[in-house]
Every structure is written in structure tokens, then in C-alpha cells.
Design an enzyme around this catalytic site. Sequence first.
Site, mmCIF file in Angstrom:
data_model
loop_
_atom_site.group_PDB
_atom_site.id
_atom_site.type_symbol
_atom_site.label_atom_id
_atom_site.label_comp_id
_atom_site.label_asym_id
_atom_site.label_seq_id
_atom_site.Cartn_x
_atom_site.Cartn_y
_atom_site.Cartn_z
ATOM 1 N N HIS A 67 -22.077 58.450 40.462
ATOM 2 C CA HIS A 67 -23.476 58.010 40.536
ATOM 3 C C HIS A 67 -23.895 57.917 42.004
ATOM 4 O O HIS A 67 -23.140 57.410 42.831
ATOM 5 C CB HIS A 67 -23.618 56.638 39.863
ATOM 6 N N ASN A 81 -20.359 57.816 50.882
ATOM 7 C CA ASN A 81 -19.324 58.810 50.628
ATOM 8 C C ASN A 81 -19.790 59.675 49.464
ATOM 9 O O ASN A 81 -20.171 59.146 48.422
ATOM 10 C CB ASN A 81 -17.996 58.155 50.248
ATOM 11 N N GLN A 104 -22.542 52.245 50.394
ATOM 12 C CA GLN A 104 -21.985 50.915 50.558
ATOM 13 C C GLN A 104 -22.418 50.321 51.887
ATOM 14 O O GLN A 104 -22.847 51.034 52.795
ATOM 15 C CB GLN A 104 -20.460 50.958 50.481
ATOM 16 N N CYS A 129 -20.286 54.909 33.184
ATOM 17 C CA CYS A 129 -20.546 54.659 34.604
ATOM 18 C C CYS A 129 -21.059 53.237 34.820
ATOM 19 O O CYS A 129 -22.068 52.834 34.226
ATOM 20 C CB CYS A 129 -21.554 55.656 35.147
ATOM 21 N N HIS A 149 -28.127 59.163 37.059
ATOM 22 C CA HIS A 149 -26.714 59.437 37.302
ATOM 23 C C HIS A 149 -26.477 60.837 37.853
ATOM 24 O O HIS A 149 -25.551 61.051 38.648
ATOM 25 C CB HIS A 149 -25.927 59.259 35.995
ATOM 26 N N CYS A 157 -24.871 52.955 36.300
ATOM 27 C CA CYS A 157 -26.055 53.281 35.511
ATOM 28 C C CYS A 157 -26.665 51.995 34.955
ATOM 29 O O CYS A 157 -25.987 50.977 34.849
ATOM 30 C CB CYS A 157 -25.679 54.215 34.360
ATOM 31 N N HIS A 207 -24.709 56.643 45.243
ATOM 32 C CA HIS A 207 -24.654 55.284 45.790
ATOM 33 C C HIS A 207 -24.009 55.303 47.174
ATOM 34 O O HIS A 207 -23.358 56.266 47.565
ATOM 35 C CB HIS A 207 -23.851 54.362 44.864
#
Length: 357
Positions: free
Chosen positions: A186, A175, A190, A70, A135, A73, A188
Site C-alpha cells: 500500500h 521505501n 514513514q 492489507c 491500495h 487499507c 505509504h
Amino acid sequence: MKRTARRLADGREIIYFDDEPGQERTAEDTRELPPQAPASEMRRDPLTGEWVAIAAHRQSRTYKPPAEMCPLCPSSPGRPSEIPEADYDIVVFENQFPSFAQGIPGEASTVDGMPMVPAAPAQGRCEVVCFTSDHNSSFGSLSAKRVRGVVDVWADRTAALSETPGVEQVFCFENRGEEIGVTLHHPHGQIYGYPFVTPKTATMLRVAEQYRAEHGTHVMGDVLAAERVSGERVLVDSEHWTAFVPAAARWPVEVQIVPHRQVPDIAALTDAERDDFATTYLDVLGRLDRLYGKPLPYIAAWHQAPVNSGRDLSWLHLELFSVLRSADKLKYLAGSESGMAVWINDATPEQIAAKLR
């Protein structure tokens, strides 16, 4: 939060936001990366007046890597990632595969022999926000303190991108889930700095202006007041925020989280409003995950005012929606929705609200 800005091996900016002031961020990015050379373009559809971003380089972006590979991470010995440090609280960095970026070469022009189709470099900025170094976590499992920190980060980046050359609107979003199209698991989100006002925002501003001219009030303010009085679709009504299923919900699961005070963007929220949002949002996310007894795929989209227009007509709010219409069925945007933008919902907003309550 302590804020530390560094650079990655290809020149992109990375910013660490730490809960404790004593944390030092000195790790270097040891990867051999070519310099960033974004080449996104935008073209205006002559039939709708909407801008379309064309970013062919995104075809090569990272796609569903195994957990041990990933890129979000922290780095570990022999496995450098997008985050050079061995651990972090919240981190923001420029997207390696941006739809909009600074320094894209070229000038405004038109598409071959079609003066009615303007084209230009897609100037702007795209950032990735990692909410935690864990994660296997999720936004809904974060502590209220960490969510409050994320709100501060959104506010920081909204203010910064609003000062970025060419940016006309800042969009913070998350998303979640493969059904939505997520390729990195992971936790997250944007942030996009668009070089234009988005079509949905333009429509909402036009409607708000017409409503104000007719009624002398803000349409979102009147909707919020009516929803709170009715209570039929309300999920959470806290001191500073109300979460409710909109009366004309498009999606099989849809919630709006609206501040009681009209503010243009996240940066304008008070400390008390940010604190209250953290607990309200966690409450809503918990309801979403309990709906089908499993993690619900969703999109969380912040509606903020444009940078240079319509700020007096904007009312900040968060829109949450899911494509899952039952535990094992997806809502597809088929002919009517995709072809004509006419939505057909398989459940009433009142039924959705009752299930989430």
C-alpha cells in the site's frame, strides 16, 4: 487540510488529514489489541561513536500480507484494519512495531561490564503515513493537489515530532518496492523521530561548517548554483526547486531535489515552495518509472536539520535513489560499500542524468 486526532484500540494515536472540512472521523477501532509496550533499546558503538537501535519486537511485524488483508487499507465490515474509517485522504498513525517510542521503561546505563558502550531506552517516535486509501496506487500517480497535501502533512508532523520529548532529528521517508525491502505494498511512507542526530547528518553538518569557514558560503548553495549553470546533470529546474543527479552519485539511479532557498526543514517551506515541489517531484518520479519501463524501486529520504543543533548549517533537500542498476539487475552493497563505506558506481552521474532526461 482538516486534522482529526483519534486513538486506536491499543492507545496509539491516529490522525486523519482531510481535503474537505466537512469530513467527520468518528469510527472506533473494534480490534482487541493489547496495550502498547515498546521495548526498544539503543547502544553506542564505541569504535564509531554511532548509536544502534535494537528492536527485537519488530521481528513479528506484518510481512507481505495479501491485498485483501492489507492493514493500511480502510476498514470494511468484518475486516478491521489499522485505519478504522471506511475511507480516508491522508492518514498518519503511530507504528505498531516502532524502533523508537515514548514511554519505554528503563534508565541510561552501559552494556554488561563495558562502560565504553552506553545503552539507553530508544525514546522517540515512529509514524506511518498513508498517502491514499487506494491500495493499487503509488506516490507518482497521485494528483499534484494530493502531493501538496502530503507536503503539508510532512510539515505538520515535522513540527509536532520536533516538540516530542527526546527527539533530536525528524526523518520523513518512503521505501518503495520489494527490492528495497518493502513488506506492505500500500502506498505509504514513514516518519522517525530519532533520539540523536543521525551519522549522515552529523557528517554533512561537519563538512558544511568547514566549507563555510573556508569559503564564507554554504556548500549546498554553491553546489546548487554550479549544477544550474552547468546543466549537465539537471533534470528539472523550476521556480523554487532544482532536481539533479549529484556529481559524486553513489547509486545507479540517484537524484537530489533542492530548494533554491536555504531552509532547515519542510515546515519552513512557503506555500509557493510547497506548490512548486508537488509538480517538480511528480515530474522526477515519472522519469524514474520511465527509465526501465516499469515501476522503479526507490528510497526517498528527506534531509532535515536537527531539532536543537546545526540549523544554520542545514539545507533541506530530498534524496531519491534506487538499487536497480539495469532493468533486471540489482546494485548490491558488497565488500567495499558495506565493509568500508567506499562506494563504487557502475555508471557515471552524467550517464544517469542523460537517461533520466
